[in-house]
Design an enzyme around this catalytic site. Structure first.
Site, mmCIF file in Angstrom:
data_model
loop_
_atom_site.group_PDB
_atom_site.id
_atom_site.type_symbol
_atom_site.label_atom_id
_atom_site.label_comp_id
_atom_site.label_asym_id
_atom_site.label_seq_id
_atom_site.Cartn_x
_atom_site.Cartn_y
_atom_site.Cartn_z
ATOM 1 N N HIS A 51 -6.928 -5.796 2.391
ATOM 2 C CA HIS A 51 -5.741 -5.265 3.060
ATOM 3 C C HIS A 51 -5.190 -6.332 4.003
ATOM 4 O O HIS A 51 -5.942 -6.901 4.803
ATOM 5 C CB HIS A 51 -6.097 -4.046 3.923
ATOM 6 N N ASP A 61 0.847 -1.194 0.000
ATOM 7 C CA ASP A 61 0.000 0.000 0.000
ATOM 8 C C ASP A 61 0.883 1.244 0.000
ATOM 9 O O ASP A 61 1.877 1.326 0.723
ATOM 10 C CB ASP A 61 -0.918 0.001 1.235
ATOM 11 N N ILE A 62 0.525 2.233 -0.809
ATOM 12 C CA ILE A 62 1.344 3.443 -0.962
ATOM 13 C C ILE A 62 1.303 4.308 0.305
ATOM 14 O O ILE A 62 2.192 5.126 0.530
ATOM 15 C CB ILE A 62 0.852 4.242 -2.199
ATOM 16 N N ASN A 107 -12.881 -3.183 2.726
ATOM 17 C CA ASN A 107 -13.862 -2.116 2.901
ATOM 18 C C ASN A 107 -14.898 -2.189 1.785
ATOM 19 O O ASN A 107 -14.545 -2.369 0.620
ATOM 20 C CB ASN A 107 -13.158 -0.757 2.876
ATOM 21 N N HIS A 121 -10.478 -5.563 -3.251
ATOM 22 C CA HIS A 121 -9.145 -5.802 -2.697
ATOM 23 C C HIS A 121 -9.243 -6.071 -1.209
ATOM 24 O O HIS A 121 -10.209 -5.673 -0.551
ATOM 25 C CB HIS A 121 -8.217 -4.596 -2.952
ATOM 26 N N GLY A 178 -14.846 3.525 4.014
ATOM 27 C CA GLY A 178 -13.476 3.917 3.695
ATOM 28 C C GLY A 178 -12.974 3.409 2.362
ATOM 29 O O GLY A 178 -11.804 3.611 2.029
ATOM 30 N N GLN A 179 -13.849 2.736 1.585
ATOM 31 C CA GLN A 179 -13.377 2.249 0.284
ATOM 32 C C GLN A 179 -13.135 3.427 -0.657
ATOM 33 O O GLN A 179 -14.000 4.303 -0.815
ATOM 34 C CB GLN A 179 -14.379 1.271 -0.343
ATOM 35 N N SER A 180 -11.950 3.467 -1.264
ATOM 36 C CA SER A 180 -11.608 4.554 -2.184
ATOM 37 C C SER A 180 -11.252 4.040 -3.575
ATOM 38 O O SER A 180 -11.272 4.808 -4.533
ATOM 39 C CB SER A 180 -10.442 5.376 -1.625
HETATM 40 P P1 5GP Z 1 -9.585 1.279 0.207
HETATM 41 O O1 5GP Z 1 -9.562 2.614 0.898
HETATM 42 O O2 5GP Z 1 -10.316 1.356 -1.123
HETATM 43 O O3 5GP Z 1 -10.031 0.134 1.058
HETATM 44 O O4 5GP Z 1 -8.067 0.952 -0.113
HETATM 45 C C1 5GP Z 1 -7.379 1.506 -1.172
HETATM 46 C C2 5GP Z 1 -5.923 1.566 -0.782
HETATM 47 O O5 5GP Z 1 -5.161 1.809 -1.952
HETATM 48 C C3 5GP Z 1 -5.579 2.678 0.208
HETATM 49 O O6 5GP Z 1 -5.066 2.112 1.420
HETATM 50 C C4 5GP Z 1 -4.526 3.518 -0.517
HETATM 51 O O7 5GP Z 1 -3.478 3.947 0.312
HETATM 52 C C5 5GP Z 1 -4.046 2.574 -1.602
HETATM 53 N N1 5GP Z 1 -3.606 3.222 -2.820
HETATM 54 C C6 5GP Z 1 -4.204 4.270 -3.456
HETATM 55 N N2 5GP Z 1 -3.524 4.596 -4.568
HETATM 56 C C7 5GP Z 1 -2.469 3.737 -4.636
HETATM 57 C C8 5GP Z 1 -1.388 3.582 -5.568
HETATM 58 O O8 5GP Z 1 -1.271 4.281 -6.578
HETATM 59 N N3 5GP Z 1 -0.479 2.595 -5.313
HETATM 60 C C9 5GP Z 1 -0.580 1.786 -4.203
HETATM 61 N N4 5GP Z 1 0.373 0.857 -4.039
HETATM 62 N N5 5GP Z 1 -1.585 1.911 -3.313
HETATM 63 C C10 5GP Z 1 -2.511 2.866 -3.521
#
Ligand code: 5GP
Ligand code: ZN
Length: 114
Positions: free
Chosen positions: A102, A30-31, A87, A100, A93-95
């Site tokens: 975590h 994760d970034i 999420n 996916h 919190g899904q973005s």
């Molecule tokens: P969500 O919030 O949808 O459950 O998780 C998405 C995750 O993707 C977040 O934890 C965010 O830090 C990660 N993320 C967003 N953009 C990138 C990217 O360009 N590269 C990587 N490796 N992770 C990313």
């Protein structure tokens, strides 16, 4: 899916720090890590936007994802415990809307989560 960040990571047009992969699953860091170990596990194919769209036909993919998560946790020596989180929806919190999971570990993980 053309405009999906994680599809672009699978395709390689957006770089990522890859950790492991199987036939169906890609794992990368994760970034914006929320723990010392924070790995994202995704199906290489955009089979679902989130977990609410998963069905029986995705069973093999999910088994592969869980198995790979356990291998990564063992490799990272997360014997103290680790967590898998997915999420569902912006309110949770899904973005990124490519299903996916975590993998979090390497620090005490409180329960219930905040
Ligand atoms: P969500 O919030 O949808 O459950 O998780 C998405 C995750 O993707 C977040 O934890 C965010 O830090 C990660 N993320 C967003 N953009 C990138 C990217 O360009 N590269 C990587 N490796 N992770 C990313
Ligand atoms: Zn996608």
């Amino acid at each position: 899916m053309a405009d999906c960040l994680f599809c672009k990571i699978v395709g390689g047009s957006i770089p990522s720090e890859r950790v492991a992969e199987t036939e169906r699953i890609l794992a990368f860091r994760d970034i914006n890590p929320a723990a010392p170990t924070h790995v994202l596990l995704i199906p290489k194919e955009h089979v679902a936007d989130s977990a609410e769209q998963l069905h029986g036909e995705h069973g093999l993919m999910l088994a592969e994802l869980f198995g790979l998560a356990a291998e990564i946790a063992a490799e990272a020596h997360l014997e103290e415990g680790w967590r898998l989180v997915t999420n569902v929806g912006a309110g949770a919190g899904q973005s990124v809307f490519h299903f996916h999971v975590h993998l979090l570990g390497g620090r005490p993980l409180g329960w219930p989560p905040g």
